[in-house]
Structure formats: structure tokens, C-alpha cells
Design an enzyme around this catalytic site. Structure first.
Site, PDB file in Angstrom:
ATOM      1  N   ASN A 142       0.842  -1.191   0.000  1.00 11.19           N
ATOM      2  CA  ASN A 142       0.000   0.000   0.000  1.00 11.19           C
ATOM      3  C   ASN A 142       0.881   1.246   0.000  1.00 11.19           C
ATOM      4  O   ASN A 142       2.103   1.160   0.063  1.00 11.19           O
ATOM      5  CB  ASN A 142      -0.950  -0.011   1.209  1.00 11.19           C
ATOM      6  CG  ASN A 142      -0.183  -0.031   2.520  1.00 11.19           C
ATOM      7  OD1 ASN A 142       0.487   0.928   2.869  1.00 11.19           O
ATOM      8  ND2 ASN A 142      -0.266  -1.150   3.234  1.00 11.19           N
ATOM      9  N   ASP A 151      -3.708  -6.515   5.260  1.00  9.06           N
ATOM     10  CA  ASP A 151      -4.666  -7.375   5.965  1.00  9.06           C
ATOM     11  C   ASP A 151      -4.616  -8.818   5.460  1.00  9.06           C
ATOM     12  O   ASP A 151      -5.008  -9.725   6.172  1.00  9.06           O
ATOM     13  CB  ASP A 151      -6.079  -6.813   5.816  1.00  9.06           C
ATOM     14  CG  ASP A 151      -6.251  -5.538   6.632  1.00  9.06           C
ATOM     15  OD1 ASP A 151      -5.719  -5.501   7.758  1.00  9.06           O
ATOM     16  OD2 ASP A 151      -6.880  -4.588   6.145  1.00  9.06           O
ATOM     17  N   ILE A 169      -1.809  -7.367  14.444  1.00 10.07           N
ATOM     18  CA  ILE A 169      -0.723  -7.214  15.420  1.00 10.07           C
ATOM     19  C   ILE A 169      -1.179  -6.351  16.599  1.00 10.07           C
ATOM     20  O   ILE A 169      -0.980  -6.705  17.760  1.00 10.07           O
ATOM     21  CB  ILE A 169       0.530  -6.607  14.751  1.00 10.07           C
ATOM     22  CG1 ILE A 169       0.849  -7.373  13.460  1.00 10.07           C
ATOM     23  CG2 ILE A 169       1.720  -6.638  15.699  1.00 10.07           C
ATOM     24  CD1 ILE A 169       1.930  -6.737  12.604  1.00 10.07           C
ATOM     25  N   LYS A 197     -13.654   0.694  16.055  1.00 10.22           N
ATOM     26  CA  LYS A 197     -12.305   0.116  15.908  1.00 10.22           C
ATOM     27  C   LYS A 197     -11.550   0.130  17.236  1.00 10.22           C
ATOM     28  O   LYS A 197     -10.879  -0.834  17.582  1.00 10.22           O
ATOM     29  CB  LYS A 197     -11.519   0.881  14.837  1.00 10.22           C
ATOM     30  CG  LYS A 197     -10.296   0.137  14.346  1.00 10.22           C
ATOM     31  CD  LYS A 197      -9.706   0.741  13.088  1.00 10.22           C
ATOM     32  CE  LYS A 197     -10.322   0.191  11.824  1.00 10.22           C
ATOM     33  NZ  LYS A 197      -9.713   0.696  10.600  1.00 10.22           N
ATOM     34  N   LYS A 255     -10.284  -3.367  18.701  1.00 13.61           N
ATOM     35  CA  LYS A 255      -8.843  -3.625  18.807  1.00 13.61           C
ATOM     36  C   LYS A 255      -8.396  -3.744  20.262  1.00 13.61           C
ATOM     37  O   LYS A 255      -7.345  -4.307  20.542  1.00 13.61           O
ATOM     38  CB  LYS A 255      -8.053  -2.495  18.147  1.00 13.61           C
ATOM     39  CG  LYS A 255      -8.361  -2.290  16.675  1.00 13.61           C
ATOM     40  CD  LYS A 255      -7.427  -3.073  15.811  1.00 13.61           C
ATOM     41  CE  LYS A 255      -7.646  -2.742  14.349  1.00 13.61           C
ATOM     42  NZ  LYS A 255      -6.756  -3.491  13.484  1.00 13.61           N
TER      43      LYS A 255
END
Ligand code: CTP
Length: 404
Positions: free
Chosen positions: A212, A280, A310, A343, A347
Site C-alpha cells: 500500500n 490485511d 498485530i 475500531k 482492537k
């Protein structure tokens, strides 16, 4: 501000060379001393005599000035300074520095020194924008050269744009900034912080990969800001274009799996900042030989599998192993607040810095960003700011969170 500081001021040839006089005065007013070196072409724009009179030291011009060479020599001359300032720095001198050339006193001192360098470029706008100058600036930045300016405005040649020498007062502020940072307190001394940064590369075959556009600029700025505050920073980075952060231990990786291993190997840590744009997915069994196009064959189908998350795995480590502070980033394209809230919870990180990377925002790869900061105490809109400013703000918060 500059008491006891000695500046080696290199003046190269350009219309703005006369401004070096004012800069010397400002350095002296701030309590510092300046020794000037003029390139041969600078002497056409400003007289060595004037510079000598103002600085109170003979302005040096020639490499083979024997008296000087026997007395101190160019090596000592360049190393005895607390900082080397080049004002103005012409395209030519910058090109010589980038190439490591040493054919006069100024360029020889610049090559021989281990003192930090602050350059204030000044040149015609086209010269500043020329591909070769762009390359040289990038090279020099990667070598650790600091820059102030150039300013944008009307040029002596009548053109308009970036290329004007920064005002002497601005150059002085950059010099003072440099020394202020040098003497910065080390409130994060004894704290170990992991920073992930840059993109990952997931191989398809030996020559192709999925990646990316992450530049690594934000992660680099954060790592530098933390290191400047005394933290031991482990900088786990994918292949990014930005220069390695100063004062950090660099662990270079390619894939998400390698990044995960490097992060795990770096634990335990007091804090972890996950700035990397981790791929991903990875290709299931990348080909060991280059995949051939083949006459009339249909394109290969890539089977993907999920990479480990991670950030999530570190955030969910049990008490003793989890860093005290886990910080994540969120790159979203729309519905920023809601997605960021979801998120952060998903996470399990303490803080989340969310930015909108929609096409046209210029955030991916750019120097500026806009941040929404989320923590258990709610949200803060940091608005539009530079990635460096984000780094400074985050480092300040981390200092408070991890300080004694
Ligand atoms: N991250 C990570 N490992 C991954 C994916 C993401 O550590 N495999 C981290 C990033 O470094 C960042 C945060 O998770 O701190 C969020 O990354 P982001 O790309 O915004 O989200 P994703 O988790 O990839 O989810 P999505 O792409 O669905 O938005």
C-alpha cells in the site's frame, strides 16, 4: 538563547548572501559567536571584509590558506562548531553536498564534519523545483541535514514561488530550536516503546507483491519525538520511503508476519504505537519462481488468507505482558467517528488516532493530516495539522501517561 554556542556559518553565492550579515548580528545578539566561510561566488555578493568586521573573525574563503591550515585546519574548523549553518545554501552547494564533493573550503568542511548541519536554501524557483534539486534535498534529509525554508515570494529574478532565503529571524529561530531540542529534558528515559511504521509487502512471487501507499512519515515522526524525549524506541518498519528516525533501534521487515514477530521479540515494553499500514491479507503460498504470463493463459488467481492483527494481539495480551499503553491508528474513508469508535473497542487499544484517508485528502504519503483522538475519556478533534505536530502532541500525552 545561544550563550556559549559557536556557529560555523557557510555563505554560498546568491543575491541573498548579504543577509548573512544580519544573521551574524542576530546570532551575536542571542549570545552566540559565528565564524564565517564564504564560497568563492559568495565573495561576489558580500565582501569578506564586511563579514570579518561584523563577526569579529577573519572570514575564510580559501581551502589552501596555509596559515589557517597549520593553525587549525579545515577538519578541526568544521568540528569545533556546535552547529554548521549554511545561509544561503545554493542549489550548487547542496548538489555538491549530496554527491560528497569537496573542492573548496566550504564543501570540504561540510564533508569532513561530524557536527549537525542546518541549511537555509535560496535559489530561483525553477532551480528549487528541478528534479535534481528535489533528489538532492531528499538525499540530504536522509543524511540528517536539517532545513529551514525556503520562503515563497517574489524573487530577485522577477519570478514568484518557493526559493527565497528564509528571513534571518526565522533562521535564528531554527538555530535556537535546534539547541533547545538538544538540551530537551528526557522525561521518557528508561521507558521502552515499540513503534510500527510504513507499509508491509506480501509477496506474490519473487518479484511481485501486494502493498500500500503508506509513506511511513507519521511513524517516523512519532518515533523521533519519543526518542527525543529519552525513550528507548524500537522502530519496526516495513519498506517505507521516509528516512529512518534518529536515535531509534531500527528493525526492518517486509511482511506482516515478520512485523508481528519483530514486535513480539521486542516485548516487554512500556508502550506500543501501531502506526504501520499492515497488509490485511497475504497470498497463500507465494510462487517460488516468477509467474509467467504464458501464451493465451488466463491471469493467475491469487488465493489470500488473513494476516494476524498485530495491534489487537498485543492489546489483548494478559496483564503482565501487555504494554501499559497501547496506541492504534485508524485509516478510514468516511464515517470517521463511528468507525473509529468501533475500531478502538474491537482492537482493545487505549488510544486510537483516526484519520480520513479518502482519495484527495493527500494524507497518505503527505506531510499533513487531520486527527480525531479517541480514548476512554472521549474524543478530541485535533483538526488539520502536520504529521510532526501530531507526533509532538502524541509524545506529550505518552509522556504524561508513562511518566513517573
Ligand atoms: N493493524 C495491525 N495489524 C494488522 C492490521 C492493522 O497492527 N494486521 C493496526 C494498524 O497499525 C493500525 C490499526 O491496526 O494501528 C488499524 O489499522 P487499519 O488499517 O485502520 O484497520 P484494519 O484493522 O486494517 O481494519 P479495516 O481495514 O477493516 O479498516
Amino acid at each position: 538563547m545561544l550563550a556559549g554556542k559557536h556557529i560555523l556559518l557557510i555563505v554560498s553565492g546568491g543575491i541573498a548572501a548579504y543577509k548573512a550579515i544580519e544573521l551574524i548580528r542576530l546570532i551575536q545578539k542571542a549570545g552566540g559567536t559565528a565564524q564565517a566561510i564564504l564560497t568563492e561566488s559568495a565573495t561576489h555578493f558580500v565582501s569578506p571584509l564586511t563579514v570579518s568586521a561584523i563577526s569579529g573573525r577573519p572570514a575564510l574563503t580559501a581551502l589552501f590558506d596555509l596559515t589557517r591550515e597549520t593553525e587549525i585546519g579545515h577538519i578541526e574548523l568544521s568540528r569545533s562548531a556546535d552547529l554548521i549553518v549554511i545561509a544561503p545554501a545554493t542549489a550548487n552547494l547542496l548538489a555538491k553536498m549530496a554527491a560528497g564533493q569537496a573542492d573548496d573550503l566550504a564543501s570540504t568542511c561540510l564533508l569532513a564534519t561530524d557536527t549537525d548541519i542546518l541549511a537555509a536554501p535560496a535559489m530561483n524557483v525553477r532551480m528549487w523545483q528541478a528534479a535534481s534539486t528535489r533528489r538532492n534535498i531528499e538525499t540530504l534529509k536522509a543524511d540528517g541535514v536539517r532545513f529551514v525554508g525556503p520562503d515563497e515570494g517574489e524573487m530577485a529574478c522577477g519570478e514568484y514561488g518557493p526559493g527565497r532565503l528564509a528571513e534571518p529571524a526565522t533562521i535564528l529561530a531554527a538555530i535556537e530550536d535546534y539547541f533547545a531540542n538538544q538540551a530537551a529534558p528526557q522525561p521518557l528515559a528508561g521507558r521502552k516503546i515499540i513503534v510500527t511504521s510504513g507499509p508491509t509487502r506480501e509477496p506474490i512471487d519473487p518479484v511481485r507483491y501486494i502493498s500500500n501507499a503508506s509513506s511511513g512519515k507519521q511513524g517516523t515522526a512519532i518515533a523521533e519525538a519519543l526518542a527525543a524525549r529519552g525513550a528507548e524506541v524500537i522502530f519496526v518498519t516495513g519498506p517505507a520511503e521516509s528516512a529512518a528516525p534518529k536515535g531509534c533501534r531500527i528493525v526492518a521487515v517486509d511482511t506482516a508476519l515478520e512485523m508481528q514477530r519483530a514486535v513480539e521479540d521486542s516485548l516487554p515494553a512500556d508502550g506500543a504505537v501501531f502506526c504501520a499500514a499492515v497488509g490485511d491479507w497475504r497470498v497463500v503460498e507465494p510462487a517460488s519462481d516468477k509467474i509467467k504470463k504464458g501464451e493465451g493463459q488466463s491471469p493467475p488467481e491469487l488465493r489470500l488468507e488473513a494476516n494476524p492483527d498485530i495491534l489487537k494481539s498485543v492489546a489483548s495480551l494478559p496483564g503482565g505482558q501487555r504494554p501499559r499503553l497501547v496506541v492504534g491508528f485508524a485509516a478510514e474513508t468516511g464515517d470517521l467517528l463511528n468507525r473509529a469508535r468501533t475500531k478502538r473497542t474491537a482492537k482493545g487499544c487505549d488510544w486510537l488516532l483516526a484519520n480520513d484517508v479518502s482519495p484527495g485528502s493527500g494524507i497518505f504519503g503527505g506531510d499533513d493530516t487531520a486527527i480525531l483522538f479517541l480514548s476512554e475519556n472521549g474524543e478530541e478533534d485535533w483538526g488539520a495539522l502536520s504529521k510532526r505536530a501530531v507526533a509532538a502532541r502524541l509524545a506529550e500525552k505518552i509522556t504524561i501517561a508513562l511518566g513517573d
